[in-house]
Design a protein around this motif. Structure first.
Motif, PDB file in Angstrom:
ATOM      1  N   LEU A 111     -14.830 -12.682  -9.006  1.00 37.89           N
ATOM      2  CA  LEU A 111     -15.250 -13.056  -7.650  1.00 37.89           C
ATOM      3  C   LEU A 111     -16.351 -12.148  -7.111  1.00 37.89           C
ATOM      4  N   GLY A 112     -16.727 -11.115  -7.883  1.00 42.95           N
ATOM      5  CA  GLY A 112     -17.847 -10.255  -7.496  1.00 42.95           C
ATOM      6  C   GLY A 112     -17.469  -8.998  -6.738  1.00 42.95           C
ATOM      7  N   TYR A 113     -16.186  -8.696  -6.636  1.00 42.92           N
ATOM      8  CA  TYR A 113     -15.774  -7.477  -5.944  1.00 42.92           C
ATOM      9  C   TYR A 113     -15.819  -6.295  -6.898  1.00 42.92           C
ATOM     10  N   LYS A 114     -16.088  -5.127  -6.347  1.00 47.20           N
ATOM     11  CA  LYS A 114     -16.208  -3.900  -7.142  1.00 47.20           C
ATOM     12  C   LYS A 114     -14.960  -3.018  -7.045  1.00 47.20           C
ATOM     13  N   GLU A 115     -14.094  -3.322  -6.062  1.00 45.51           N
ATOM     14  CA  GLU A 115     -12.895  -2.518  -5.891  1.00 45.51           C
ATOM     15  C   GLU A 115     -11.778  -3.374  -5.313  1.00 45.51           C
ATOM     16  N   LEU A 116     -10.555  -2.896  -5.541  1.00 45.77           N
ATOM     17  CA  LEU A 116      -9.360  -3.564  -5.044  1.00 45.77           C
ATOM     18  C   LEU A 116      -8.438  -2.495  -4.478  1.00 45.77           C
ATOM     19  N   TYR A 117      -7.841  -2.773  -3.328  1.00 42.22           N
ATOM     20  CA  TYR A 117      -6.957  -1.827  -2.656  1.00 42.22           C
ATOM     21  C   TYR A 117      -5.510  -2.309  -2.736  1.00 42.22           C
ATOM     22  N   LEU A 118      -4.608  -1.374  -2.510  1.00 36.77           N
ATOM     23  CA  LEU A 118      -3.203  -1.724  -2.366  1.00 36.77           C
ATOM     24  C   LEU A 118      -2.521  -0.709  -1.489  1.00 36.77           C
ATOM     25  N   ARG A 119      -1.391  -1.111  -0.952  1.00 39.55           N
ATOM     26  CA  ARG A 119      -0.557  -0.231  -0.147  1.00 39.55           C
ATOM     27  C   ARG A 119       0.804  -0.155  -0.809  1.00 39.55           C
ATOM     28  N   THR A 120       1.411   1.015  -0.723  1.00 38.67           N
ATOM     29  CA  THR A 120       2.765   1.162  -1.251  1.00 38.67           C
ATOM     30  C   THR A 120       3.525   2.193  -0.438  1.00 38.67           C
ATOM     31  N   GLU A 121       4.796   1.915  -0.263  1.00 36.32           N
ATOM     32  CA  GLU A 121       5.671   2.846   0.428  1.00 36.32           C
ATOM     33  C   GLU A 121       6.461   3.686  -0.565  1.00 36.32           C
ATOM     34  N   ASN A 122       6.604   3.205  -1.806  1.00 40.23           N
ATOM     35  CA  ASN A 122       7.497   3.896  -2.727  1.00 40.23           C
ATOM     36  C   ASN A 122       7.121   3.821  -4.207  1.00 40.23           C
ATOM     37  N   ALA A 123       5.903   3.392  -4.530  1.00 35.36           N
ATOM     38  CA  ALA A 123       5.530   3.250  -5.941  1.00 35.36           C
ATOM     39  C   ALA A 123       4.213   3.956  -6.267  1.00 35.36           C
ATOM     40  N   SER A 124       3.916   5.028  -5.559  1.00 31.14           N
ATOM     41  CA  SER A 124       2.641   5.727  -5.768  1.00 31.14           C
ATOM     42  C   SER A 124       2.453   6.194  -7.207  1.00 31.14           C
ATOM     43  N   ASP A 125       3.495   6.749  -7.801  1.00 25.49           N
ATOM     44  CA  ASP A 125       3.377   7.239  -9.183  1.00 25.49           C
ATOM     45  C   ASP A 125       3.057   6.107 -10.151  1.00 25.49           C
ATOM     46  N   TYR A 126       3.648   4.949  -9.940  1.00 26.17           N
ATOM     47  CA  TYR A 126       3.392   3.784 -10.797  1.00 26.17           C
ATOM     48  C   TYR A 126       1.898   3.472 -10.835  1.00 26.17           C
ATOM     49  N   TYR A 127       1.267   3.408  -9.680  1.00 31.52           N
ATOM     50  CA  TYR A 127      -0.153   3.061  -9.613  1.00 31.52           C
ATOM     51  C   TYR A 127      -1.046   4.211 -10.064  1.00 31.52           C
ATOM     52  N   ARG A 128      -0.709   5.419  -9.683  1.00 31.06           N
ATOM     53  CA  ARG A 128      -1.478   6.589 -10.117  1.00 31.06           C
ATOM     54  C   ARG A 128      -1.513   6.657 -11.652  1.00 31.06           C
ATOM     55  N   ASP A 129      -0.379   6.397 -12.291  1.00 28.45           N
ATOM     56  CA  ASP A 129      -0.275   6.431 -13.753  1.00 28.45           C
ATOM     57  C   ASP A 129      -1.081   5.322 -14.430  1.00 28.45           C
ATOM     58  N   ARG A 130      -1.503   4.327 -13.663  1.00 28.90           N
ATOM     59  CA  ARG A 130      -2.247   3.200 -14.212  1.00 28.90           C
ATOM     60  C   ARG A 130      -3.713   3.194 -13.781  1.00 28.90           C
ATOM     61  N   GLY A 131      -4.196   4.354 -13.340  1.00 25.37           N
ATOM     62  CA  GLY A 131      -5.623   4.492 -13.071  1.00 25.37           C
ATOM     63  C   GLY A 131      -6.076   4.220 -11.654  1.00 25.37           C
ATOM     64  N   TRP A 132      -5.156   3.989 -10.743  1.00 27.73           N
ATOM     65  CA  TRP A 132      -5.523   3.783  -9.353  1.00 27.73           C
ATOM     66  C   TRP A 132      -5.776   5.137  -8.695  1.00 27.73           C
ATOM     67  N   SER A 133      -6.743   5.184  -7.788  1.00 30.31           N
ATOM     68  CA  SER A 133      -7.094   6.416  -7.082  1.00 30.31           C
ATOM     69  C   SER A 133      -6.477   6.425  -5.690  1.00 30.31           C
ATOM     70  N   PHE A 134      -5.831   7.541  -5.364  1.00 25.41           N
ATOM     71  CA  PHE A 134      -5.258   7.709  -4.034  1.00 25.41           C
ATOM     72  C   PHE A 134      -6.385   7.791  -3.017  1.00 25.41           C
ATOM     73  N   VAL A 135      -6.274   7.044  -1.920  1.00 25.31           N
ATOM     74  CA  VAL A 135      -7.275   7.054  -0.855  1.00 25.31           C
ATOM     75  C   VAL A 135      -6.779   7.862   0.337  1.00 25.31           C
ATOM     76  N   GLU A 136      -5.585   7.519   0.828  1.00 26.18           N
ATOM     77  CA  GLU A 136      -5.047   8.198   2.005  1.00 26.18           C
ATOM     78  C   GLU A 136      -3.603   7.778   2.249  1.00 26.18           C
ATOM     79  N   THR A 137      -2.917   8.564   3.056  1.00 18.61           N
ATOM     80  CA  THR A 137      -1.601   8.188   3.571  1.00 18.61           C
ATOM     81  C   THR A 137      -1.770   7.937   5.054  1.00 18.61           C
ATOM     82  N   ILE A 138      -1.267   6.813   5.510  1.00 18.99           N
ATOM     83  CA  ILE A 138      -1.336   6.516   6.940  1.00 18.99           C
ATOM     84  C   ILE A 138       0.069   6.186   7.438  1.00 18.99           C
ATOM     85  N   THR A 139       0.219   6.191   8.734  1.00 22.55           N
ATOM     86  CA  THR A 139       1.453   5.753   9.363  1.00 22.55           C
ATOM     87  C   THR A 139       1.149   4.442  10.069  1.00 22.55           C
ATOM     88  N   ASP A 140       1.900   3.390   9.701  1.00 21.09           N
ATOM     89  CA  ASP A 140       1.619   2.075  10.286  1.00 21.09           C
ATOM     90  C   ASP A 140       2.213   1.962  11.690  1.00 21.09           C
TER      91      ASP A 140
END
Length: 160
Positions: A111-140
Motif C-alpha cells: 500500500l506504499g507505507y514505510k512504517e507500521l505502529y502498534l500498541r501493547t499493554e503486556n506484550a512488549s517483549d514479544y514485539y521487541r524480539d521480532r524487530g519492532w522498535s520501542f517509540v514511547e510509553t504513554i498513559t491513555d
C-alpha cells in the motif's frame, strides 16, 4: 496454513467477530455489542483501512489481525496501526501470530507505507524480539500505560 484477507472469506466473519469480541471488547469493558463487532468485520477491505487478515488451517480460522488507520487517539500522527492480533489458545506457539504479522507487513508495504505502529499493554517483549522498535510509553485516557512500537519497512527485513 493459509493467510488471507477477511474480505475474501466472508464466511469467517462470525469466527473473527467472536474472537475479537471476547478478547478485546469484553476483556476491556468496551460497550460495543457483538452485533456491532460483526457489522464492523463485515465491512473490512483489501486496499483501504480497516483491513483484516485471517489464518486458516483445515478450514478453521485459527487467528486474526487487523490494520487500522489509527488505534490510539492520543497519537493520531502515527499511521497506520497493527491491531487486534489474536491466535486461538490451542494454536499458540505454532507461528500463527508471526505469519499474520509478516503478511500484514507485506500488505502495508504494497500500500506504499514505510512504517507500521502498534500498541501493547503486556506484550512488549514479544514485539521487541521480532524487530519492532520501542517509540514511547504513554498513559491513555483510562489511565492505562501503553507501549507504542514501530516497524520501519525501510530499515528492517520482513521476517517470514
Amino acid at each position: 496454513m493459509l493467510i488471507d484477507l477477511l474480505s475474501n472469506r466472508s464466511d469467517y466473519v462470525n469466527d473473527v467477530s467472536n474472537m475479537i469480541y471476547k478478547e478485546f471488547v469484553v476483556n476491556t469493558g468496551s460497550k460495543m455489542t457483538f452485533e456491532e463487532v460483526c457489522i464492523y468485520f463485515s465491512n473490512t477491505n483489501s486496499e483501504r483501512f480497516p483491513i483484516t487478515l485471517i489464518a486458516i488451517e483445515e478450514n478453521e480460522c485459527t487467528g486474526t489481525i487487523s490494520i487500522f488507520e489509527n488505534d490510539l487517539k492520543e497519537r493520531e500522527l502515527y499511521k497506520p496501526w497493527l491491531a487486534s492480533l489474536y491466535t486461538k489458545p490451542e494454536h499458540r506457539g505454532k507461528g500463527v501470530g508471526q505469519k499474520l504479522i509478516t503478511e500484514t507487513l507485506k500488505v502495508i508495504k504494497k500500500l506504499g507505507y514505510k512504517e507500521l505502529y502498534l500498541r501493547t499493554e503486556n506484550a512488549s517483549d514479544y514485539y521487541r524480539d521480532r524487530g519492532w522498535s520501542f517509540v514511547e510509553t504513554i498513559t491513555d485516557d483510562k489511565g492505562q500505560k501503553i507501549d507504542v512500537f514501530k516497524f520501519d519497512l525501510n530499515n528492517k527485513k520482513i521476517i517470514n
